[in-house]
Design a protein around this motif. Structure first.
Motif, PDB file in Angstrom:
ATOM      1  N   ALA A 112      -1.806   1.550   3.949  1.00 35.60           N
ATOM      2  CA  ALA A 112      -2.231   0.379   3.199  1.00 35.60           C
ATOM      3  C   ALA A 112      -1.483  -0.854   3.686  1.00 35.60           C
ATOM      4  O   ALA A 112      -0.563  -0.764   4.509  1.00 35.60           O
ATOM      5  N   ALA A 113      -1.859  -2.025   3.146  1.00 39.13           N
ATOM      6  CA  ALA A 113      -1.252  -3.280   3.581  1.00 39.13           C
ATOM      7  C   ALA A 113       0.256  -3.313   3.326  1.00 39.13           C
ATOM      8  O   ALA A 113       0.999  -3.980   4.056  1.00 39.13           O
ATOM      9  N   ASP A 114       0.723  -2.605   2.291  1.00 39.89           N
ATOM     10  CA  ASP A 114       2.163  -2.599   1.990  1.00 39.89           C
ATOM     11  C   ASP A 114       2.929  -1.558   2.780  1.00 39.89           C
ATOM     12  O   ASP A 114       4.128  -1.353   2.557  1.00 39.89           O
ATOM     13  N   GLY A 115       2.234  -0.856   3.720  1.00 39.07           N
ATOM     14  CA  GLY A 115       2.905   0.118   4.570  1.00 39.07           C
ATOM     15  C   GLY A 115       2.968   1.520   4.017  1.00 39.07           C
ATOM     16  O   GLY A 115       3.492   2.427   4.680  1.00 39.07           O
ATOM     17  N   THR A 116       2.434   1.736   2.814  1.00 42.96           N
ATOM     18  CA  THR A 116       2.454   3.085   2.246  1.00 42.96           C
ATOM     19  C   THR A 116       1.257   3.885   2.750  1.00 42.96           C
ATOM     20  O   THR A 116       0.217   3.325   3.093  1.00 42.96           O
TER      21      THR A 116
ATOM     22  N   ARG B 183      -1.980   5.822   2.699  1.00 43.41           N
ATOM     23  CA  ARG B 183      -3.145   5.832   1.823  1.00 43.41           C
ATOM     24  C   ARG B 183      -3.394   7.227   1.265  1.00 43.41           C
ATOM     25  O   ARG B 183      -2.912   8.227   1.808  1.00 43.41           O
TER      26      ARG B 183
END
Length: 250
Positions: free
Chosen positions: A241-245, A247
């Protein structure tokens, strides 16, 4: 599954070679399951460099996943020739310890049985895998059923097209192959799945985050207890995801 993402295939290859070295030095007769195609080349290059720096491969048993039907071992595009070019001729792996299916065997059923006997006799410690754009591992193509034993497979059109880059014409690509089945792969002690490039991003997401289904054979690797997925940033782009976590779905 452990996910490892690198800046380049070169860096990824060094990491996978380090994983293989650990297995090689810890076991008296390590069994490596080996793959062909463009993806594992950085690994082979790094393993050759380790050998040049002193890593002894003389006790390694090499078991390749597959071979094209109709190509003799000395054919430029056979997987036997590929392995000789990228690894076997550049290291001290003993010729008697090298196992590749015979794509020109007169009795293919007997050849499949012969190869299964080798795998039973030499269980794989460390299995290298690439992945097809349709999710195949080895040449276990998407199907309603995934076969457990070594078998003859009709290659899917997308597989033939993907492999055409290594031939002069797409018409020259063999349409059948011998491949080990899913049992030999899943019984390996440790598995490393490698994938590089934007074209592999979608199928990697399906493999890692999607449901386990025979239409994505690589998704079955979710059932294995010791799998590392080694990617470059392009192949990993659909996993996070955009926050680096990571998916939760593809």
């Amino acid at each position: 599954m452990r996910i490892r993402v690198f800046d380049s295939p070169h860096d990824a290859g060094i990491y996978v070679a380090a994983l293989a070295e650990r297995v090689i030095v810890q076991r008296p007769q390590p069994v490596l399951g080996l793959a062909t195609g463009r993806t594992p080349i950085p690994f082979y290059e790094a393993l050759v460099r380790l050998h040049q720096c002193g890593l002894d491969l003389s006790n390694v048993i090499a078991i390749n996943l597959d071979e094209y039907i109709g190509l003799p071992p000395d054919h430029e595009q056979s997987y036997a020739c590929f392995m000789k070019r990228h690894l076997f001729s550049r290291t001290n792996i003993a010729p008697e310890n090298i196992h590749i299916p015979n794509g020109v065997a007169s009795d293919l059923a007997q050849e499949c049985a012969r190869y299964d006997a080798i795998v039973r006799r030499c269980p794989i410690d460390f299995q290298i895998l690439g992945i097809g754009v349709n999710g195949h591992i080895g040449f276990n193509e998407p199907d309603d059923l995934l076969l457990t034993k070594t078998h003859v497979v009709d290659l899917r059109p997308e597989t033939v097209q993907s492999n055409a880059a290594l031939f002069e014409r797409v018409e020259d690509v063999p349409k059948q192959a011998i491949t080990v089945g899913m049992q030999a792969i899943l019984q390996a002690e440790e598995i490393v799945l490698m994938a590089f490039g934007q074209k592999k991003a979608h199928i990697i997401a399906e493999t890692v985050l999607g449901e386990i289904r025979t239409e994505v054979p690589a998704s079955v690797l979710q059932l294995h207890k010791n799998v590392t997925v080694v990617l470059d940033k392009e192949a990993a782009r659909d996993l996070f995801a955009a926050d680096g976590t990571l998916r939760t779905e593809p």
